[in-house]
Scaffold this motif. Structure first.
Motif, PDB file in Angstrom:
ATOM      1  N   LEU A 138       0.836  -1.196   0.000  1.00  0.00           N
ATOM      2  CA  LEU A 138       0.000   0.000   0.000  1.00  0.00           C
ATOM      3  C   LEU A 138       0.872   1.248   0.000  1.00  0.00           C
ATOM      4  CD1 LEU A 138      -2.864   1.193   0.218  1.00  0.00           C
ATOM      5  CD2 LEU A 138      -2.491   1.297   2.683  1.00  0.00           C
ATOM      6  N   TYR A 139       1.986   1.132   0.747  1.00  0.00           N
ATOM      7  CA  TYR A 139       2.886   2.271   0.879  1.00  0.00           C
ATOM      8  C   TYR A 139       3.567   2.592  -0.453  1.00  0.00           C
ATOM      9  CZ  TYR A 139       7.905   3.168   1.779  1.00  0.00           C
ATOM     10  OH  TYR A 139       9.190   3.544   1.710  1.00  0.00           O
ATOM     11  N   LEU A 140       4.001   1.543  -1.166  1.00  0.00           N
ATOM     12  CA  LEU A 140       4.591   1.774  -2.489  1.00  0.00           C
ATOM     13  C   LEU A 140       3.553   2.324  -3.463  1.00  0.00           C
ATOM     14  CD1 LEU A 140       6.870  -1.358  -2.745  1.00  0.00           C
ATOM     15  CD2 LEU A 140       7.617   1.005  -2.902  1.00  0.00           C
ATOM     16  N   MET A 141       2.315   1.812  -3.363  1.00  0.00           N
ATOM     17  CA  MET A 141       1.240   2.322  -4.220  1.00  0.00           C
ATOM     18  C   MET A 141       1.029   3.807  -3.988  1.00  0.00           C
ATOM     19  SD  MET A 141      -1.708  -0.561  -4.157  1.00  0.00           S
ATOM     20  CE  MET A 141      -2.955   0.314  -5.100  1.00  0.00           C
ATOM     21  N   LEU A 142       1.063   4.183  -2.695  1.00  0.00           N
ATOM     22  CA  LEU A 142       0.895   5.600  -2.353  1.00  0.00           C
ATOM     23  C   LEU A 142       1.980   6.447  -2.989  1.00  0.00           C
ATOM     24  CD1 LEU A 142      -0.091   5.751   1.408  1.00  0.00           C
ATOM     25  CD2 LEU A 142      -1.197   6.927  -0.487  1.00  0.00           C
ATOM     26  N   LEU A 143       3.231   5.954  -2.931  1.00  0.00           N
ATOM     27  CA  LEU A 143       4.329   6.701  -3.536  1.00  0.00           C
ATOM     28  C   LEU A 143       4.071   6.894  -5.030  1.00  0.00           C
ATOM     29  CD1 LEU A 143       7.611   5.207  -2.001  1.00  0.00           C
ATOM     30  CD2 LEU A 143       6.179   7.029  -1.150  1.00  0.00           C
ATOM     31  N   GLY A 144       3.672   5.810  -5.705  1.00  0.00           N
ATOM     32  CA  GLY A 144       3.414   5.890  -7.142  1.00  0.00           C
ATOM     33  C   GLY A 144       2.279   6.839  -7.454  1.00  0.00           C
ATOM     34  N   ALA A 145       1.177   6.698  -6.676  1.00  0.00           N
ATOM     35  CA  ALA A 145       0.006   7.534  -6.925  1.00  0.00           C
ATOM     36  C   ALA A 145       0.330   8.999  -6.694  1.00  0.00           C
ATOM     37  CB  ALA A 145      -1.152   7.090  -6.026  1.00  0.00           C
ATOM     38  N   ALA A 146       1.112   9.268  -5.641  1.00  0.00           N
ATOM     39  CA  ALA A 146       1.482  10.651  -5.355  1.00  0.00           C
ATOM     40  C   ALA A 146       2.283  11.229  -6.522  1.00  0.00           C
ATOM     41  CB  ALA A 146       2.302  10.720  -4.065  1.00  0.00           C
ATOM     42  N   ALA A 147       3.170  10.407  -7.101  1.00  0.00           N
ATOM     43  CA  ALA A 147       3.961  10.879  -8.241  1.00  0.00           C
ATOM     44  C   ALA A 147       3.061  11.183  -9.439  1.00  0.00           C
ATOM     45  CB  ALA A 147       5.008   9.836  -8.616  1.00  0.00           C
TER      46      ALA A 147
END
Lengths: 292, 328
Positions: free
Chosen positions: B285-294
């Motif tokens: 979820l944390y990696l997804m958040l990083l990607g989505a934020a980008a």
């Protein structure tokens, strides 16, 4: 004989690799857009295929049709909602955008489906084989190669002969000028991205039938697609096909010699070709669909 | 009558900022515990990774998806040389810079033939080749990696504090060194090449060599940062050192903060480590958040958070633009 058989199998695998590259190369040829998330879309398509094939009538391999349709729709949405917004002279925003998308997609799939290795079961067809010139070849790899060749030929024929194909080629040449002729290049881009993802989706499903995949396979798929396109010479159609076959043969030969090498020798061959012939192998062929 | 040159006050601000951060960084080990020092080392090295990529993408105009290549190379070179000859790894850091810079110089002529995303991915391919190569060779520790032997017999506190100072120096350099460089002749040449190759060539800049310089410099710098990072964990393995997730981290930090600014990645690094502290337990979820934020940053504010701050407040301590003299 064992070597000949390996090379033959490499050619069969290479056809599929070429198909993986086709989507990426086509999108680049038309829009100058490099979809870094292509590899992860390929894996996503494989997952869609995994869930649809039990309901596919006649034969599981026909699951490529609904998956291609879904991917076409996703491609249109992707282009319209996201990539069209960051198009411009600068390529960096759209590359970073698709990179972010790739991360979301990959980790979303891990969260959703788990990190286990999966495969699409095509029933007994997996074990069918036949003898050809003294070699034992699988039926499924041959069917996959035939599908790849048909798709390559169909796309080329459609681009050359149909009205939409003409519009796409014109847009690829100059997306500003086509607007004078009443073409909304953003719509053309959406269709092109839909097609690119549909082609990749077919490749993804076929790859999942021949072997296995995990949500993390996207990175390797992207690298293969990219190498196919570069070896073929950016934007060259049959160059990509040759590129796929070069990679496929290299990989299987390398696995025979050094079973733990993985994709390393494929990467190295790609690099050697890049050093020897920066224009890719397409400088040997002059059948270019898109102007560079 | 001439108006005061605005750059003078700006230079003063930078000088004060430089001295203050130097003193704070130097005094830090006196005030924080061993555990916090570890975290500081990590923050500073990750920040240095991010700045090396930021320099490449935002100042040289070359986007790479293979910056983990230099992180891994630097770490492996340091571990191998230190273990083989029993040399104190701290003395080897300049050599790491030379080695990674040379490696970058060797591959540059080939990868420079490709542009944009194809350039970006070709470096990734090289990183994969090196990773797969190391994973196969027993003398390089194969899949399980290498330990750092020499520092085992040294005083733990001394090692930790020394590593901290090197990491702090890297962080300092990646702010003030980058600023200094961008004000030099070569920095201006880099900016010109990034903005418009054709025009840069027309005013007499050698485009190829300018890019080459930027690429080699960032390769060496990322290598040293990678070496320091893995020095602080005493162990390196190919899967981790050449992990494409390093790229995710660097991209996130730089994109969120703002590409092509000195300040942006500072904000980006702070946000990244906060995110990590909050969501670390959630895994993907944390990696997804990083990607989505980008993705969202690219769509909404392609200049990143620092771009927003700069536009709304006009505050820009590390400006590299020269302001015209005020008309009176």
């Amino acid at each position: 004989m064992i070597w000949l058989e390996t090379i033959a199998n490499g050619i069969l695998l290479g056809g599929l690799y070429a198909l993986i590259g086709l989507g990426l190369g086509f999108a680049f040829g038309v829009m100058r857009v490099v979809n870094v998330a292509q590899g992860d879309f390929i894996v996503a398509a494989a997952f869609i295929g995994l869930y649809l094939y039990p309901w596919t009538p006649i034969h599981p391999i026909l699951v490529i049709l609904p998956v291609a349709l879904i991917a076409f729709g996703i491609g249109i949405l992707l282009q319209r909602l996201l990539i069209n917004r960051v198009l411009g002279h600068d390529q960096i925003p759209q590359i970073l955008l698709t990179f972010g998308l790739a991360i979301v997609l990959r980790n979303g799939m891990v969260a959703w489906f788990g990190a286990n290795s999966q495969s699409i079961n095509v029933g007994n067809m997996r074990f069918w084989g036949f003898n050809f010139l003294g070699m034992r070849l699988g039926v499924l790899p041959v069917v996959v190669l035939v599908i790849a060749i048909v798709l390559f030929a169909a796309l080329r024929f459609w681009l050359n002969r149909s009205r939409m194909g003409r519009i796409i080629r014109a847009t690829a040449d100059d997306h500003q000028v086509v607007q004078l002729l009443g073409v909304n290049y953003r719509n053309v881009y959406a269709v092109a991205m839909g097609l690119a993802l549909a082609l990749s989706a077919v490749a993804g499903v076929l790859l999942a039938m021949r072997g296995s995949f995990t949500p993390y396979s996207g990175a390797d798929r992207l690298l293969i697609a990219f190498e196919v396109v570069v070896i073929g010479g950016l934007g060259s159609f049959w160059g990509m096909f040759i590129g796929g076959i070069v990679l496929g043969v290299t990989q299987l030969l390398a696995l025979k010699i050094d079973p733990s090498a993985g994709l390393m020798y494929g990467h190295i061959v790609f690099f050697i070709i890049l050093i020897l012939s920066p224009q890719g192998l397409s400088s040997l062929f002059s059948m270019k669909v898109f102007r560079k | 009558m001439t108006a005061p040159r605005p750059t003078t006050t700006r230079n003063l601000t930078i000088a004060i900022l430089g001295v203050v951060s130097f003193v704070v960084l130097a005094a830090m080990p006196e005030f924080v515990g061993q555990g916090d020092l570890r975290l500081m080392i990590e923050i500073f090295t990750v920040f240095a990774f991010a700045q090396s990529w930021n320099f490449l993408a935002g100042y040289v105009g070359l986007m790479s998806f293979g910056q983990q290549l230099f992180i891994g190379l630097g770490a492996y070179f340091l571990f191998m040389t230190s273990n083989t000859w029993g040399i104190n790894p701290f003395f080897l850091l300049p050599l790491v810079f030379v080695f990674c810079g040379l490696f970058a110089a060797l591959v540059a002529p080939f990868v420079f033939r490709l542009r944009d995303a194809y350039f970006a991915i070709s470096i990734w391919v090289i990183a994969e080749i090196v990773r797969l190569f190391i994973a196969q060779k027993d003398w390089l520790g194969s899949v399980s990696g290498l330990p750092l032997v020499v520092t085992r017999d040294m005083d733990r506190t001394v090692v930790a504090v020394s590593t901290y100072y090197v990491a702090a120096l890297l962080a300092f350099l990646s702010v003030f060194g980058l600023y200094w460089l961008s004000r030099q002749k070569i920095g201006l040449a880099l900016a010109a090449v990034r903005d418009n190759e054709g025009t840069a060539a027309a005013v007499g800049i050698n485009v190829w060599w300018t890019r080459f310089f930027g690429f080699v410099l960032t390769g060496g710098f990322a290598g040293v940062a990678g070496a320091v990072y893995y020095m602080s964990v005493f162990h390196v393995e190919p899967g981790g050192a050449f992990d494409a997730n390093w790229m995710v981290v660097m991209l996130f930090i730089v994109i969120i903060g703002g590409v092509g600014t000195v300040e942006g990645p500072i904000i980006g690094t702070a946000i990244y480590f906060l995110f990590r502290a909050w969501f670390a337990g959630t895994g993907n979820l944390y990696l997804m958040l990083l990607g989505a934020a980008a993705v969202i940053t690219m769509l909404v504010a392609s200049k990143g958070l620092w771009g927003v701050v700069k536009n709304t407040t006009g505050f820009e301590p590390f400006a590299t633009r020269r302001l015209p003299p005020r008309q009176s």
